[in-house]
Design a protein around this motif. Sequence first.
Motif, PDB file in Angstrom:
ATOM      1  N   GLU A  97       0.832  -1.208   0.000  1.00 22.33           N
ATOM      2  CA  GLU A  97       0.000   0.000   0.000  1.00 22.33           C
ATOM      3  C   GLU A  97       0.865   1.255   0.000  1.00 22.33           C
ATOM      4  O   GLU A  97       0.590   2.209  -0.732  1.00 22.33           O
ATOM      5  CB  GLU A  97      -0.925   0.020   1.213  1.00 22.33           C
TER       6      GLU A  97
ATOM      7  N   GLU B 275      -4.260  -0.898  -3.387  1.00 21.45           N
ATOM      8  CA  GLU B 275      -5.207   0.054  -2.804  1.00 21.45           C
ATOM      9  C   GLU B 275      -6.193  -0.714  -1.927  1.00 21.45           C
ATOM     10  O   GLU B 275      -6.506  -1.867  -2.203  1.00 21.45           O
ATOM     11  CB  GLU B 275      -5.977   0.793  -3.901  1.00 21.45           C
TER      12      GLU B 275
ATOM     13  N   HIS C  17     -10.019  -0.467   0.119  1.00 22.36           N
ATOM     14  CA  HIS C  17     -11.270   0.222   0.405  1.00 22.36           C
ATOM     15  C   HIS C  17     -12.098  -0.691   1.307  1.00 22.36           C
ATOM     16  O   HIS C  17     -11.809  -1.872   1.449  1.00 22.36           O
ATOM     17  CB  HIS C  17     -12.021   0.610  -0.876  1.00 22.36           C
TER      18      HIS C  17
ATOM     19  N   ASN D 131      -3.319  -1.369  -7.870  1.00 23.29           N
ATOM     20  CA  ASN D 131      -3.357  -0.035  -8.458  1.00 23.29           C
ATOM     21  C   ASN D 131      -2.574  -0.112  -9.767  1.00 23.29           C
ATOM     22  O   ASN D 131      -1.346  -0.063  -9.766  1.00 23.29           O
ATOM     23  CB  ASN D 131      -2.736   0.989  -7.505  1.00 23.29           C
TER      24      ASN D 131
END
Length: 130
Positions: A65, A71, A73, A84
């Motif tokens: 990260e 990424e 969420h 990503n």
Amino acid sequence: MVEIEASKEAASPTARLDAVFAALADPTRRAIIERLSRGEARVTELAEPFDMSLNAVSKHIRVLEASGVVERHRKGRDHILSINARSLDEIDGWIERTRRYWEERLDGMERLLDELNKDHGPKDRKHGSR
């Protein structure tokens, strides 16, 4: 474990590349990326195949990260991770530029060697040969 500074949009391209390459240097993190290449996953799903604690896998994920490769969420209580692609596109661009640079140099060297071989072809060894 390698410590990597968090990737920021303002970070230099070199610093971002350094962070991504450092993150990908570890086989566990590469395996995580391989898994995420098939689709997003919860942290616990990513941890399943590894013979290490969830905390240890979480540290690897934090490095990914911080480098910008992964990424996170949230969906309810679940933390969902995905690749990503922009960070990998930067690496792909760097590799392609480096490949072109060296291919041009090696092609030039090949042309030069061809020219030298034409100018200085095999000598007639009749005289003075053993």
